[in-house]
Design a protein around this motif. Structure first.
Motif, PDB file in Angstrom:
ATOM      1  N   MET A  22      38.481  24.411  45.253  1.00 50.47           N
ATOM      2  CA  MET A  22      38.092  24.502  46.679  1.00 50.47           C
ATOM      3  C   MET A  22      36.575  24.661  46.841  1.00 50.47           C
ATOM      4  N   ILE A  42      32.597  23.556  47.841  1.00 45.46           N
ATOM      5  CA  ILE A  42      31.943  22.798  48.916  1.00 45.46           C
ATOM      6  C   ILE A  42      31.740  21.347  48.481  1.00 45.46           C
ATOM      7  N   GLY A  92      33.224  34.244  51.082  1.00 42.76           N
ATOM      8  CA  GLY A  92      34.157  33.412  50.321  1.00 42.76           C
ATOM      9  C   GLY A  92      33.432  32.710  49.186  1.00 42.76           C
ATOM     10  N   TYR A 109      34.794  32.156  45.870  1.00 42.03           N
ATOM     11  CA  TYR A 109      35.691  31.412  44.968  1.00 42.03           C
ATOM     12  C   TYR A 109      35.099  31.416  43.551  1.00 42.03           C
ATOM     13  N   SER A 139      29.436  27.033  45.157  1.00 41.11           N
ATOM     14  CA  SER A 139      28.402  27.055  46.202  1.00 41.11           C
ATOM     15  C   SER A 139      27.350  28.117  45.884  1.00 41.11           C
ATOM     16  N   GLU A 152      33.376  38.008  47.950  1.00 45.51           N
ATOM     17  CA  GLU A 152      34.649  37.390  47.550  1.00 45.51           C
ATOM     18  C   GLU A 152      35.715  38.491  47.455  1.00 45.51           C
ATOM     19  N   VAL A 153      36.836  38.289  48.146  1.00 40.33           N
ATOM     20  CA  VAL A 153      37.863  39.331  48.200  1.00 40.33           C
ATOM     21  C   VAL A 153      38.687  39.410  46.910  1.00 40.33           C
ATOM     22  N   SER A 205      35.438  40.466  53.521  1.00 41.12           N
ATOM     23  CA  SER A 205      34.171  40.176  54.214  1.00 41.12           C
ATOM     24  C   SER A 205      33.798  41.228  55.256  1.00 41.12           C
ATOM     25  N   ASP A 224      32.887  30.602  54.635  1.00 35.62           N
ATOM     26  CA  ASP A 224      33.736  29.672  53.884  1.00 35.62           C
ATOM     27  C   ASP A 224      34.904  30.430  53.269  1.00 35.62           C
ATOM     28  N   LEU A 244      39.548  34.024  59.938  1.00 39.33           N
ATOM     29  CA  LEU A 244      38.642  35.187  59.973  1.00 39.33           C
ATOM     30  C   LEU A 244      37.253  34.831  60.500  1.00 39.33           C
TER      31      LEU A 244
HETATM   32  N1  SAM Z   1      32.345  28.868  48.938  1.00 42.45           N
HETATM   33  C1  SAM Z   1      33.145  28.393  47.822  1.00 42.45           C
HETATM   34  C2  SAM Z   1      32.510  27.116  47.286  1.00 42.45           C
HETATM   35  O1  SAM Z   1      32.183  26.241  48.094  1.00 42.45           O
HETATM   36  O2  SAM Z   1      32.375  26.994  46.069  1.00 42.45           O
HETATM   37  C3  SAM Z   1      34.581  28.145  48.208  1.00 42.45           C
HETATM   38  C4  SAM Z   1      35.277  29.290  48.896  1.00 42.45           C
HETATM   39  S1  SAM Z   1      37.034  29.068  48.995  1.00 42.45           S
HETATM   40  C5  SAM Z   1      37.177  27.775  50.160  1.00 42.45           C
HETATM   41  C6  SAM Z   1      37.547  30.479  49.907  1.00 42.45           C
HETATM   42  C7  SAM Z   1      37.437  31.813  49.180  1.00 42.45           C
HETATM   43  O3  SAM Z   1      37.445  32.848  50.180  1.00 42.45           O
HETATM   44  C8  SAM Z   1      38.590  32.134  48.236  1.00 42.45           C
HETATM   45  O4  SAM Z   1      38.076  32.415  46.958  1.00 42.45           O
HETATM   46  C9  SAM Z   1      39.238  33.391  48.838  1.00 42.45           C
HETATM   47  O5  SAM Z   1      39.703  34.318  47.871  1.00 42.45           O
HETATM   48  C10 SAM Z   1      38.088  33.978  49.640  1.00 42.45           C
HETATM   49  N2  SAM Z   1      38.479  34.851  50.752  1.00 42.45           N
HETATM   50  C11 SAM Z   1      39.586  34.774  51.552  1.00 42.45           C
HETATM   51  N3  SAM Z   1      39.570  35.768  52.452  1.00 42.45           N
HETATM   52  C12 SAM Z   1      38.436  36.487  52.232  1.00 42.45           C
HETATM   53  C13 SAM Z   1      37.860  37.643  52.836  1.00 42.45           C
HETATM   54  N4  SAM Z   1      38.450  38.252  53.848  1.00 42.45           N
HETATM   55  N5  SAM Z   1      36.690  38.104  52.363  1.00 42.45           N
HETATM   56  C14 SAM Z   1      36.066  37.486  51.325  1.00 42.45           C
HETATM   57  N6  SAM Z   1      36.573  36.407  50.699  1.00 42.45           N
HETATM   58  C15 SAM Z   1      37.731  35.909  51.147  1.00 42.45           C
END
Ligand code: SAM
Length: 252
Positions: free
Chosen positions: A57, A59, A83, A85, A89, A108-109, A137, A160, A165
């Motif tokens: 997932m 960017i 986010g 991951y 990014s 990152e959660v 977050s 992201d 949220l």
């Molecule tokens: N930004 C990353 C990239 O482009 O390489 C991709 C991020 S991926 C689409 C979404 C991420 O957000 C996941 O790893 C997920 O665990 C995290 N996530 C989901 N809810 C979250 C929260 N409330 N706070 C922080 N991270 C969260």
């Protein structure tokens, strides 16, 4: 009982092990010594894993360049990402921020993802420019602003994490008073697919329209500031997963 009693709920991410597999694949590459300390090569290797093995997932290389242009133009000293991951990014942004001495704070959660990201940041030699924080977050943002007073204003933030949220977290940023007219830029990914209609409606609305929206909205204890004026554009992209867009918002 499961042998993973503390694993995150499935909505956070469909954990099938591909992110840890990426690390094994990366470190078993014959050119690992040439990759070490070279962010572009680490990023290219993640792209290769995504193309040849398992989709990630990230960017990716279609929307990524738009973010790099924004970073080059605005040169933030601190950029925030919600986010992280596996850190794709974070590597891309951290490498761009390095050019002017800026830093990225990526929230990152999921600690498992954060661990993978941390390892790739280390491999790329970007430790001084990227910090990964584990936590939700909203909780991390509140801690950094209210308790630690580490963040007073947001220069550039990349949303992201989870589209549901985006709006509550934007309301939190409005409430915390860190969105600065003439200074802050917010960029939200995946606003077309999977989509973030409530967020898009808010960042495109005038203050009067936002006051009307609030008459019906459930703000869940947040205190939004409808008087903030936003200007938003949504460039569209053809990605591996279909048509998508970034919502790029300036606080006026
Ligand atoms: N930004 C990353 C990239 O482009 O390489 C991709 C991020 S991926 C689409 C979404 C991420 O957000 C996941 O790893 C997920 O665990 C995290 N996530 C989901 N809810 C979250 C929260 N409330 N706070 C922080 N991270 C969260």
């Amino acid at each position: 009982m499961s042998n993973r009693p503390h694993a995150p709920p499935p909505h956070i991410i469909g954990l099938d092990g591909r992110e840890v597999d990426l690390l094994h694949w990366m470190y078993s590459r014959p050119d690992i010594k040439q990759i070490r300390g070279n962010p572009e090569k680490v990023i290219a290797a993640i792209d290769e894993y995504h193309d040849k093995h398992n989709k990630l997932m990230n960017i990716g290389d279609v929307k990524g360049p738009t973010m790099l242009d924004i970073i080059a133009q605005r040169k933030p000293s601190l950029m925030i990402e919600l986010g992280g991951y596996v850190g794709y990014s974070a590597l891309l942004f951290g490498n761009a921020l390095k050019a002017h001495g800026g830093k990225l704070l990526s929230i990152e959660v999921n600690p498992e993802m954060a661990a993978v990201a941390n390892q790739l940041v280390e491999l790329a030699g970007l430790r001084e420019h990227v910090q990964i924080m584990v936590g939700a977050s909203n909780e991390v943002l509140e801690e950094l602003v209210r308790e630690k007073k580490q963040i007073k204003e947001i220069e550039l933030i990349f949303l992201d994490h989870w589209q549901k949220l985006y709006l509550p977290d934007l309301w939190l940023l409005e409430e915390l008073g860190v969105l600065v007219p003439g200074k802050t830029m917010l960029v939200a990914d995946n606003v077309i697919m999977p989509g973030a209609p409530d967020y898009l409606e808010w960042v495109k609305a005038t203050p009067e329209e936002k006051k009307k929206l609030l008459e019906k909205a459930d703000v869940g204890g947040r205190r939004p500031k409808p008087e903030l004026i936003y200007e938003t554009i949504v460039p569209e992209f053809d990605t591996d997963f279909g048509k998508d867009g970034l919502a790029i918002t300036k606080v006026l």
